[in-house]
Design an enzyme around this catalytic site. Structure first.
Site, short mmCIF file in Angstrom:
data_model
loop_
_atom_site.label_atom_id
_atom_site.label_comp_id
_atom_site.label_asym_id
_atom_site.label_seq_id
_atom_site.Cartn_x
_atom_site.Cartn_y
_atom_site.Cartn_z
N GLY A 1 -7.27 0.73 -3.56
CA GLY A 1 -7.06 -0.70 -4.14
C GLY A 1 -6.93 -1.82 -3.10
N GLU B 1 -0.01 -0.88 -7.22
CA GLU B 1 -0.67 0.05 -7.70
C GLU B 1 0.24 1.28 -7.96
OE1 GLU B 1 -4.85 0.21 -5.31
OE2 GLU B 1 -3.47 1.90 -4.96
N GLY C 1 0.89 -1.17 0.11
CA GLY C 1 0.01 -0.08 -0.02
C GLY C 1 0.75 1.22 -0.07
N VAL C 2 0.26 2.41 -0.51
CA VAL C 2 1.18 3.60 -0.56
C VAL C 2 1.03 3.99 0.95
CG1 VAL C 2 -1.06 5.03 -0.97
CG2 VAL C 2 1.19 5.78 -1.74
N GLY C 3 2.45 4.80 0.99
CA GLY C 3 2.38 5.24 2.31
C GLY C 3 3.86 5.24 3.01
N SER C 4 4.22 5.99 4.04
CA SER C 4 5.36 5.93 4.65
C SER C 4 5.80 4.49 5.35
CB SER C 4 5.73 7.03 5.69
OG SER C 4 5.36 8.36 5.21
#
Lengths: 488, 488
Positions: free
Chosen positions: A392, A298, A271-274
Site C-alpha cells: 500500500g 494499513e 509502513g509495516v516492519g521493524s
C-alpha cells in the site's frame, strides 16, 4: 462508545455469540478443498500475514489432484498458502503482495507469475477492471451464518472477494477470539460511475457493520479449524533505527510548528516492519502539546498498542492486526478496552486515496534505495529481484499531504550506500516523494529542482563515507547537462 | 439548464454585465508591476496556455528593476511570462509545468530551477504543504468587483492562489467574452483534516459559482488589457495518429463489451496534444450503442467541440479551454449553446483523484517512451532533458479505473523505437499503467507478470523493425534471472 461491540441489523443491536449460526454445510478441509477446480482463480482472505485461511490451503497442498491456481489475496498471507502451495507446485500466478521466502524464490526464478499491485486497486480491478475472472473464495472468519461471515484478524479485500464469486468456502477459526467483531467496520464503496464518496469524517468513525454479507447460494463449505496465525516477530530497534526515529521526530516537531493543518491533530501512517515499529516508539516519547495523534494506515503493529496504552493515540484505523505473539496476547486479553481505539476496515477504505487526502495524512514508508533526485525503489534489489511488493506504499505516498521516505543510509552489513545516483527500479517517482529521512538527517525536497534535491539528499541523508563519490557523480553528470543530469 | 449563465448570490441569480464593478484601484500595467517586490514568489493564473495574465508580466519584463522571482502557475502559460520574463532573466524558480521553448531551454541549462509537480498537488501544497511562501498573485479575469473576480479561459489553481496571498493584481481582459462566466464552476475543497468529500455526483454537475471571492484588502491593482491568448495550433493527424486512434477505438469497443461499468456511459480523459485530438476524432466516428459519452479531464480541445456538435458528447468537464484559433472562434460565437455541455473547474476538482475514481474514468495519456515492463517516461528525453512536465497525467493514471498509454512505436523521423528495454526516466510506474497502445496494436497488461508484460508489449506494440532487438534484450536479460530481468 456504546454499541461498539455489536453489529446492527435493521436498527437492532446484535452480538454474535456462536461461531456456527444456522444449518450450514460443514465439511472437512479435504472435502472443502475438493471444491476447488484444477485450474481456478482462488481468492483468499488475509493481510499483514494474518486472517488468512489455513486448513483448506493445507488440504489443497496435500491433495493428490493436480492444480494450477491463480491465488489472489488481500495482502501477505502465511506459510500455509505461500509455502505449502508453492512447494506442492500448485500456484501458477499470484497477486498482489507476498512475504514468504518460498514464494519469493519461486517468483524470482519465474516459476510463479507475480503481478505486484497497489493493494487499493485490487478490489475494483477484480470486480470491474479485467484483473482476473475469479472462481472461488476461501475466507477465514470468527463466525459464519447462512448469508454472512465475520472476518478474523484482517479484513483486506474480503468484502470485494465475497461479492465477486459464486462459490465460497468459509474457515471458522476458533483460535481467533469472537470479540474481534468489536473492531470490524465493513463498508465497501459502490460501483463506479455513480460511486458515492466514503462517508468517513474522522478516522475513528464507524460507517458499516461487523459482518460481510453474501448470497446463501454461494456458501459451498464451512470448515472448522483452530490453527493460529503465525505471529509477526520484530527485531529490537537497532542504533540506526533509533537514530532515524530521532531525525523523523525532529521533522514532525518542525512540521507541526510550521503548518496550521496540524494545530489540533496529527494523522500518521507507517509502513509495516521493524523500522516502522521503532518510529512509533519515538513518537511515544514525544510531546504533542495537546494535539490528538491518530493512526490511519494499513496494519496495526505492537508500537501502536504501546501508544494506545500510554494515552498518546486516540484512534487507530487499519485493515490488519499484524502483531507479535506478545502483541496478539495483549490485544486478545484486553480487546474490550482496545476496541474503543481500534477499527479494522476493508482495504478499499483503509487505503483509499480520497480519505487519505481528506484526513491530511503524513505517510511514512521505507525503501530499498533512494536516488539523489528523490526516486524511490521499494521492491526490487538490484532492480531485478523482488522482495515483497509495493503493497500500500504508493496508495499512501500518492495521496498523503506529506510523503516521507525513511531508510538507513547504508546496508548495515555491507557498507553499500542506499542513497544511489540512479534507482535501479522505481516504485515512487520524484513527483510523489516530499521528504527523505536517514539516520544522518532530513532532506526536505518540497519546491526544489532536481539539482537542489540532489545536493540536499547527498549532504543531509547520505552516509559521510559515501558523500564524496555521490558528489563526484553529480559533478560529472552536471558536465553532461540537462534538467536531471546523469552520466551515460 | 436554466440558470447556467449566472452565478448565485444568497439565492438570487445574477449575471455580471460590466467588466469593472465598483470603485477599484485601476492602474497601468507598469504601475501594477511595480507592486511586485524584487525577490518574490508570484502566483499567476493560467492552464493549457490560456487564461494567464499578459500585460503585467510584460511590464515586469520591461521594468528596469532587477527581479529574482519564483513563478507558480496553474499549468502552462504563454510567451508573455515564460518567454519575456525568462529572456529578461527575472525568473529564478518555476513550477509546476511549462511548455515554452525559452523557459524549457533555461531549465535544461539550469538557469531556472524547475520543480515538476503533479498539478493536483499544487493548491494544497501551497496552502498547507511547504511548497512556497507566496507574496502576490496576478490573475486574468473577464470581470472584477471589490471582493470577487471571474476567471477567463482557464481556472487552474486560481481559487487557491487567491486564498494564499495578501496582495492581488487582477488583469481584466476585454478580448475574452463576458459570456465565459456561463462555463465556470468554482468550488475549492476545504482544508484537511476535516475536508469534506467533493459533492459532485455527475461530471456535468454545478457545485459552485462563477466567481472567485477574496478579501477586498488584498486587491492592490486592476489592469485593463485586450491582449488575446495565443491559441493552440494542432497539426493534422498523421497516418500514425490515425492508426493509433483505430487501435484505441478497438480497445474501447472491447472494454465496453467486457465490463458492466460501461453499460450506461463511458467517461474519458485525454492528455492535451495533437494525438489526443486525433483520438477524439476516432471516437467521433464510433458507435456507442446509446451509451452516454462524457469527458472528465483537464483541457477542452477542438476534438471535444466536434463531439459536442455531433451530439456524441453529453458533458465535458475540464479546467481550461485549450483551443485552436478556429476552436476559440467557434466557442466564443456560440457560447450559449456550448455552455450547456461545458463546465470549467479548478484543478483541485478537475484533477481530483477521488472524483476520477468515483466516476470510473478511463485515462488516456501519451509518453516519450515506454519500457517492456510497462514503466512510462512522459517528461525527460534521454532521461535528462525535460520537455514540458508531468502535468496532470499522474493524477489521472493513478486514479483511473483503466490507465491507457498511447504513443507511436517509433520516433517518426529517426527510426528510433519508443518501446525500450528500460525507461531512462520514470513518471508512471509499472504499477499504474494498465494498457499500452501504439499504431501496431494493444498490450493489455492487467494481471500479467513482468515477463508476460514484456512479451505482450514487444509483440503487440513495438514496431516490427525493432522487435528482434527487443526480443534479444529480453532473452539475454532472462539468462541473468530475477523477477524483472535486466542486463547489467
Amino acid at each position: 462508545m456504546a454499541g461498539r461491540r455489536w453489529y446492527h441489523v435493521g436498527g437492532r443491536i446484535v452480538t454474535v455469540e456462536n461461531r456456527i449460526n444456522g444449518a450450514l454445510p460443514i465439511q472437512t478441509a479435504t472435502e472443502a478443498a475438493s471444491k476447488v477446480p484444477s485450474e481456478a482463480t482462488v481468492l483468499v482472505s488475509g493481510f499483514g500475514s494474518v486472517g488468512y485461511p489455513k486448513a483448506v490451503p493445507l488440504a489443497l497442498a496435500e491433495s493428490a489432484q493436480n492444480h494450477s491456481l491463480t491465488v489472489i489475496s488481500g495482502g501477505s498471507v502465511g506459510e500455509e498458502i505461500d509455502e505449502a502451495l508453492v512447494t506442492a507446485e500448485k500456484i501458477e500466478r499470484r497477486f498482489p503482495y507476498q512475504s514468504q521466502p518460498q514464494l519469493r524464490a519461486a517468483i524470482n526464478e519465474n516459476r510463479v507469475a507475480y503481478h505486484d499491485r497497489n493493494v487499493s486497486d485490487v478490489a475494483d480491478e477484480l470486480q470491474y477492471g479485467n484483473l482476473a475472472d475469479p472462481d472461488i473464495a476461501i475466507i477465514e472468519a470468527i463466525a459464519v451464518g447462512e448469508d454472512w461471515l465475520i472476518p478474523s484478524t484482517s479484513i483486506g479485500q474480503t468484502p470485494a472477494f465475497v461479492e465477486s464469486v459464486d462459490q465460497l468456502i468459509v474457515e471458522v477459526n476458533s483460535s481467533q477470539p469472537l470479540a474481534l467483531q468489536a473492531v470490524h467496520d465493513i463498508y465497501r464503496p459502490g460501483p463506479p460511475p455513480e460511486r458515492e464518496p466514503i462517508p468517513l469524517s474522522s478516522p475513528g468513525d464507524r460507517i458499516g457493520q461487523s459482518k460481510v454479507e453474501f448470497s446463501p447460494d454461494a456458501l459451498c463449505a464451512v470448515v472448522e479449524t483452530d490453527r493460529a496465525d503465525s505471529p509477526y516477530s520484530f527485531r529490537s530497534p537497532t542504533e540506526t533505527d533509533r537514530a532515524i526515529a530521532t531525525q523523523f521526530g525532529e521533522f514532525v516537531r518542525e512540521e507541526m510548528e510550521r503548518s496550521s493543518v496540524y494545530d489540533d491533530s496529527l494523522r500518521l501512517q507507517f509502513g509495516v516492519g521493524s523500522l516502522g515499529n521503532a518510529l512509533m516508539g519515538e513518537l511515544n516519547e514525544m510531546s504533542f502539546d495537546g494535539r490528538e495523534v491518530i493512526y490511519y494506515g494499513e496494519v496495526i503493529q505492537d508500537g501502536l498498542l504501546d501508544m494506545i496504552d500510554s494515552g498518546r493515540l486516540s484512534s487507530t484505523s487499519a485493515t490488519s492486526l499484524a502483531l507479535s505473539e506478545d502483541g496478539q496476547k495483549r490485544l486478545f486479553e484486553d480487546i474490550d478496552r482496545y476496541s474503543e481505539n481500534i477499527v479494522l476496515r476493508p482495504t478499499d477504505v483503509s487505503n483509499n486515496g480520497a480519505v487519505i487526502d481528506r484526513f491530511g495524512v503524513m505517510a511514512v514508508n521505507s525503501a530499498v534505495e533512494v536516488d539523489i533526485y528523490g526516486n524511490v525503489n521499494s521492491t526490487h534489489v538490484g532492480g531485478t529481484t523482488v522482495l515483497n511488493g509495493i503493497g500500500g506504499s504508493a496508495d499512501f505516498n500518492q495521496n498523503a499531504l506529506v510523503a516521507v521516505c525513511t531508510l538507513p543510509s547504508v546496508l548495515a552489513d555491507k557498507g553499500i550506500s542506499r542513497i544511489v545516483p540512479k534507482a535501479e527500479h522505481i516504485d515512487h517517482t520524484e513527483h510523489d516523494i516530499d521528504v527523505v529521512v536517514t539516520e544522518q538527517g532530513v532532506a526536505d525536497l518540497r519546491g526544489l529542482s532536481p539539482l537542489e534535491r540532489a545536493t540536499e539528499i547527498i549532504e543531509s541523508c547520505a552516509h559521510p563515507d559515501h558523500r564524496d563519490s555521490l558528489r563526484e557523480y553529480l559533478q560529472k553528470a552536471k558536465t553532461q547537462g540537462g534538467h536531471i543530469p546523469h552520466t551515460t
